[in-house]
Motif scaffolding. Structure first.
Motif: not given
Length: 143
Positions: A50-59
């Motif tokens: 609810g507070r954190s996000d999902i950080d991602g890299v789509l390559i």
């Protein structure tokens, strides 16, 4: 809409559901060379639903130009994965050529340790050994 005010904050199950749907969409694209890596608080023990996000890299594995149909498919896949989940995300699309060259890599060298230590590949090959992090050598590279 404001999370926690107009709408309930997402739960751990929402985060998991989002990633499951996103990876499912990647599988349906049927391109095993595309890679999706997450990193950041969702992977670490300091994750707060609810507070954190999902950080991602789509390559994307090919050249600098990513086909419009593939990008449109990915946009729809991410939108569908968000339905019923409403998870905060930061997913950066990039191509292997740019991130391997390093001069126009949108990630600075400060991300190198994040990717190595906490990066988690959810789909496709692990391209991290091919990433290069270089400081801009001309003003055109900075933006």
């Amino acid at each position: 809409m404001v999370l926690g005010y107009d709408e309930s904050r997402p739960t751990k199950e929402n985060y998991d559901s989002f990633l499951e749907k996103l990876v499912g969409g990647l599988k349906k694209l049927n391109d095993p060379e595309i890679s999706f890596m997450i990193y950041g608080s969702y992977v670490r023990p300091d994750f707060v639903p609810g507070r954190s996000d999902i950080d991602g890299v789509l390559i994307f594995p090919r050249d600098v130009v990513i086909g419009k149909s593939v990008m449109k498919y990915m946009a729809k896949t991410i939108a569908n994965a968000q339905k019923g989940n409403n998870v905060p995300i930061q997913i950066t699309p990039t191509d292997l050529r740019t991130i391997s060259d390093g001069r126009f890599n949108s990630y600075s060298s400060s991300f190198e340790n994040y990717f190595k230590e906490e990066g988690k590949i959810l789909f496709g090959p692990d391209y991290r050994e091919e990433f290069r992090y270089e400081l801009p050598s001309s003003s055109e590279q900075t933006p």
